[in-house]
Write a protein that holds these residues in place. Structure first.
Motif, PDB file in Angstrom:
ATOM      1  N   PRO A  90       0.814  -1.229   0.000  1.00  0.00           N
ATOM      2  CA  PRO A  90       0.000   0.000   0.000  1.00  0.00           C
ATOM      3  C   PRO A  90       0.836   1.262   0.000  1.00  0.00           C
ATOM      4  N   ILE A  91       2.138   1.128   0.281  1.00  0.00           N
ATOM      5  CA  ILE A  91       3.035   2.287   0.174  1.00  0.00           C
ATOM      6  C   ILE A  91       4.400   1.790  -0.281  1.00  0.00           C
ATOM      7  N   GLU A  92       4.963   2.495  -1.263  1.00  0.00           N
ATOM      8  CA  GLU A  92       6.278   2.123  -1.787  1.00  0.00           C
ATOM      9  C   GLU A  92       6.972   3.375  -2.305  1.00  0.00           C
ATOM     10  N   VAL A  93       8.294   3.370  -2.274  1.00  0.00           N
ATOM     11  CA  VAL A  93       9.027   4.463  -2.910  1.00  0.00           C
ATOM     12  C   VAL A  93       8.868   4.289  -4.427  1.00  0.00           C
ATOM     13  N   ALA A  94       8.574   5.389  -5.126  1.00  0.00           N
ATOM     14  CA  ALA A  94       8.369   5.314  -6.579  1.00  0.00           C
ATOM     15  C   ALA A  94       9.684   5.001  -7.281  1.00  0.00           C
ATOM     16  N   SER A  95       9.583   4.591  -8.552  1.00  0.00           N
ATOM     17  CA  SER A  95      10.802   4.226  -9.286  1.00  0.00           C
ATOM     18  C   SER A  95      11.723   5.431  -9.471  1.00  0.00           C
ATOM     19  N   ASP A  96      11.189   6.662  -9.345  1.00  0.00           N
ATOM     20  CA  ASP A  96      12.056   7.845  -9.449  1.00  0.00           C
ATOM     21  C   ASP A  96      12.903   8.040  -8.186  1.00  0.00           C
ATOM     22  N   ILE A 102       1.186   5.336  -3.335  1.00  0.00           N
ATOM     23  CA  ILE A 102       0.238   4.659  -2.441  1.00  0.00           C
ATOM     24  C   ILE A 102      -0.922   4.105  -3.262  1.00  0.00           C
ATOM     25  N   ILE A 103      -1.608   3.118  -2.669  1.00  0.00           N
ATOM     26  CA  ILE A 103      -2.875   2.666  -3.257  1.00  0.00           C
ATOM     27  C   ILE A 103      -3.966   3.549  -2.655  1.00  0.00           C
ATOM     28  N   ASP A 104      -4.796   4.144  -3.499  1.00  0.00           N
ATOM     29  CA  ASP A 104      -5.890   4.992  -2.992  1.00  0.00           C
ATOM     30  C   ASP A 104      -7.015   4.079  -2.504  1.00  0.00           C
ATOM     31  N   GLN A 105      -7.086   3.919  -1.177  1.00  0.00           N
ATOM     32  CA  GLN A 105      -8.035   2.953  -0.614  1.00  0.00           C
ATOM     33  C   GLN A 105      -9.468   3.453  -0.620  1.00  0.00           C
ATOM     34  N   THR A 106      -9.667   4.735  -0.921  1.00  0.00           N
ATOM     35  CA  THR A 106     -11.042   5.228  -1.032  1.00  0.00           C
ATOM     36  C   THR A 106     -11.683   4.728  -2.339  1.00  0.00           C
ATOM     37  N   GLU A 131     -12.194   0.153  -7.931  1.00  0.00           N
ATOM     38  CA  GLU A 131     -11.104   0.567  -8.822  1.00  0.00           C
ATOM     39  C   GLU A 131      -9.791   0.434  -8.078  1.00  0.00           C
ATOM     40  N   PHE A 132      -8.769  -0.063  -8.775  1.00  0.00           N
ATOM     41  CA  PHE A 132      -7.431  -0.138  -8.185  1.00  0.00           C
ATOM     42  C   PHE A 132      -6.627   1.025  -8.762  1.00  0.00           C
ATOM     43  N   VAL A 133      -6.436   2.047  -7.932  1.00  0.00           N
ATOM     44  CA  VAL A 133      -5.800   3.281  -8.412  1.00  0.00           C
ATOM     45  C   VAL A 133      -4.624   3.616  -7.503  1.00  0.00           C
ATOM     46  N   THR A 134      -3.484   3.931  -8.090  1.00  0.00           N
ATOM     47  CA  THR A 134      -2.359   4.379  -7.272  1.00  0.00           C
ATOM     48  C   THR A 134      -2.204   5.895  -7.416  1.00  0.00           C
ATOM     49  N   VAL A 135      -1.636   6.491  -6.375  1.00  0.00           N
ATOM     50  CA  VAL A 135      -1.449   7.946  -6.341  1.00  0.00           C
ATOM     51  C   VAL A 135      -0.005   8.214  -5.970  1.00  0.00           C
ATOM     52  N   ASN A 136       0.589   9.203  -6.619  1.00  0.00           N
ATOM     53  CA  ASN A 136       1.967   9.583  -6.337  1.00  0.00           C
ATOM     54  C   ASN A 136       1.992  10.725  -5.330  1.00  0.00           C
ATOM     55  N   LEU A 137       2.627  10.526  -4.192  1.00  0.00           N
ATOM     56  CA  LEU A 137       2.773  11.608  -3.214  1.00  0.00           C
ATOM     57  C   LEU A 137       4.103  12.312  -3.481  1.00  0.00           C
ATOM     58  N   ALA A 140       1.123  13.965   1.512  1.00  0.00           N
ATOM     59  CA  ALA A 140       1.137  12.818   2.434  1.00  0.00           C
ATOM     60  C   ALA A 140       0.148  13.066   3.574  1.00  0.00           C
ATOM     61  N   ALA A 141       0.150  14.296   4.098  1.00  0.00           N
ATOM     62  CA  ALA A 141      -0.780  14.631   5.187  1.00  0.00           C
ATOM     63  C   ALA A 141      -2.222  14.490   4.709  1.00  0.00           C
ATOM     64  N   HIS A 142      -2.485  14.954   3.495  1.00  0.00           N
ATOM     65  CA  HIS A 142      -3.845  14.834   2.940  1.00  0.00           C
ATOM     66  C   HIS A 142      -4.235  13.359   2.795  1.00  0.00           C
ATOM     67  N   ALA A 143      -3.293  12.536   2.331  1.00  0.00           N
ATOM     68  CA  ALA A 143      -3.593  11.108   2.114  1.00  0.00           C
ATOM     69  C   ALA A 143      -4.004  10.432   3.424  1.00  0.00           C
ATOM     70  N   ILE A 144      -3.370  10.851   4.522  1.00  0.00           N
ATOM     71  CA  ILE A 144      -3.743  10.265   5.822  1.00  0.00           C
ATOM     72  C   ILE A 144      -5.096  10.818   6.262  1.00  0.00           C
ATOM     73  N   ARG A 145      -5.243  12.145   6.195  1.00  0.00           N
ATOM     74  CA  ARG A 145      -6.472  12.793   6.686  1.00  0.00           C
ATOM     75  C   ARG A 145      -7.702  12.313   5.910  1.00  0.00           C
ATOM     76  N   ALA A 146      -7.575  12.222   4.590  1.00  0.00           N
ATOM     77  CA  ALA A 146      -8.720  11.840   3.749  1.00  0.00           C
ATOM     78  C   ALA A 146      -8.837  10.317   3.607  1.00  0.00           C
ATOM     79  N   MET A 147      -7.952   9.598   4.298  1.00  0.00           N
ATOM     80  CA  MET A 147      -8.009   8.134   4.364  1.00  0.00           C
ATOM     81  C   MET A 147      -7.778   7.430   3.028  1.00  0.00           C
ATOM     82  N   LEU A 148      -6.952   8.054   2.159  1.00  0.00           N
ATOM     83  CA  LEU A 148      -6.465   7.303   0.993  1.00  0.00           C
ATOM     84  C   LEU A 148      -5.604   6.158   1.514  1.00  0.00           C
ATOM     85  N   VAL A 149      -4.871   6.459   2.579  1.00  0.00           N
ATOM     86  CA  VAL A 149      -4.199   5.418   3.361  1.00  0.00           C
ATOM     87  C   VAL A 149      -4.827   5.438   4.744  1.00  0.00           C
ATOM     88  N   ARG A 150      -4.928   4.267   5.360  1.00  0.00           N
ATOM     89  CA  ARG A 150      -5.513   4.192   6.694  1.00  0.00           C
ATOM     90  C   ARG A 150      -5.032   2.883   7.311  1.00  0.00           C
TER      91      ARG A 150
END
Ligand code: MRU
Length: 399
Positions: A10-16, A22-26, A31-37, A43-53
């Motif tokens: 659910p979280i990995e360092v990108a190839s760059d 992250i996997i957007d869990q919302t 849909e299986f969608v990944t998001v680049n932080l 990152a703070a938004h991803a936690i607050r909005a529960m893309l990651v939880r």
């Protein structure tokens, strides 16, 4: 774990090497969608909005948030401000504060120019540690499942395990906590079946747990949150295993709202109720979970609106409340230690007591507790303090 044959976390360092995927869990399960932080704010938004939880994943995301922040502004004030922002994302899972403190301790004595490299290495260390911890939880929990299977007459059918919310690999960096023993049991050829509480209002059970168990081929059935007591009364649950967002040093566990009711029902029906947790989920500063753990209050909109897929394939949110109806949304509750049969940690199994926890984490033990450990060692069995008469007294004396 694998999704369509591909190993995913659910979280990995990108190839760059400079951003985080992250996997957007919302968006799951539809849909299986990944998001680049790319920034700390993202990152703070991803936690607050529960893309990651999920407590361990929140901690790992905060650690990577610090790594992103150190690329943006590695000054002392940048460090303090990033910690402050990330601390305010969610209040209950203690792994968030644990990870931020670990990042602060690793960074604050170093010159700003060195901080970014140190932060990325430390975040990766926290993430890899989480994987190892959860795998070890799986091994210890597997022994518990094997013992439960062995205690039943041959030909009893699958071992039915009830779980609440999502404490699987999506809630961690890998393996999960409560689901880790289940994956290991399934992989070892043990016939397990999981009752998955849907977990209103956000449906982490129906949307995430059922999805990841299904992807791994573990037999599972989603039930509404109110079904657990009925299933237990009719002998359809052999064992409950849940996760926890914060565990007190006395063994109280704070987990997704509704966990407490399942523990009460399990207690009433004599069904073992176990909680799986990594060491970083223990808040050694808290003794009374009900009084001291901050419970997140989320918006009433989560109660009043449900997202799902329409017949035409579109994803849509629908209202389920009458206009103007008020809704309250406490996101967690505390299950007192007396309702918890045992804790499954990366260091082994223990009773949900201060003595049990400090026997596994002696470095957290305070003065005068040597006697308590000796007392546990003299007894036998997996959960000796729960075995015989006087066990309540024994717990009382430990707190
Ligand atoms: O609100 P969430 O989805 O972050 O809540 C998650 C849970 O309650 C999990 O059970 C808990 O974090 C344990 S995760 C291994």
């Amino acid at each position: 774990m694998k999704v369509d044959g591909i190993s995913r976390r659910p979280i990995e360092v990108a190839s760059d090497g400079a951003t985080v995927v992250i996997i957007d869990q919302t968006r799951l399960p539809h849909e299986f969608v990944t998001v680049n932080l790319t920034t700390m704010a993202e990152a703070a938004h991803a936690i607050r909005a529960m893309l990651v939880r999920g407590a361990p994943l929140i901690g790992a995301t905060a650690a990577y948030g610090m790594a992103l922040a150190m690329r943006e502004d590695a000054s002392d004030s940048g460090l303090a401000s990033a910690i402050d922002t990330l601390r305010q994302t969610r209040p209950t899972a203690v792994n968030l504060f644990w990870a931020l403190e670990r990042m602060r301790a690793a960074l604050h004595n170093h010159a700003p120019a060195a901080r970014a490299a140190i932060a990325w290495a430390k975040a990766a260390e926290i993430a890899e540690e989480d994987v190892a911890i959860n795998s070890a939880i799986g091994d210890h929990g597997l022994a518990l499942i094997e013992a439960a299977v062995a205690a039943r007459p041959a030909g009893s059918g699958p071992l039915n395990i009830l779980t609440h919310c999502n404490a699987g690999w999506l809630a961690t960096v890998d393996w999960g906590t409560a689901l880790s023993p289940i994956y290991k049991a399934h992989d070892a050829g043990i016939d397990v079946h999981v009752w998955v509480d849907e977990t209103r209002p956000r449906n982490q059970g129906a949307s995430l747990t059922a999805w990841e168990l299904g992807a791994h081929g573990v037999p599972a059935t989603v039930v509404v949150d109110n079904a657990g007591g009925h299933l237990m009364q009719h002998g359809m649950v052999d064992l409950c295993i849940t996760g926890t967002d914060r565990t007190t040093r006395t063994g109280d566990v704070c987990n997704k709202i509704g966990t407490y009711l399942k523990a009460l029902a399990a207690h009433d029906n004599g069904i073992p109720f176990h909680v799986a947790l990594p060491g970083p989920t223990i808040d050694w500063t808290v003794r009374d979970g009900v009084r001291e753990i901050p419970i997140e209050e989320r918006g009433g909109d989560e109660v009043g609106r449900i997202t799902g897929r329409l017949d035409d394939g579109r994803i849509a949110a629908i209202d389920v409340l009458s206009p103007g109806a008020r809704a309250a949304n406490p996101a967690f509750d505390v299950t007192p230690a007396r309702l918890v049969t045992g804790l499954i940690t990366e260091r082994g199994l223990c009773p949900a007591t201060e003595a049990g926890l400090t026997s596994l984490y002696p470095e957290k033990d305070g003065p005068g507790s040597g006697e308590r450990r000796a007392c546990i060692r003299r007894k036998t069995g997996l959960y000796p303090e729960k075995d015989g008469p006087g066990s309540g007294e024994s717990r009382g004396s430990n707190t």
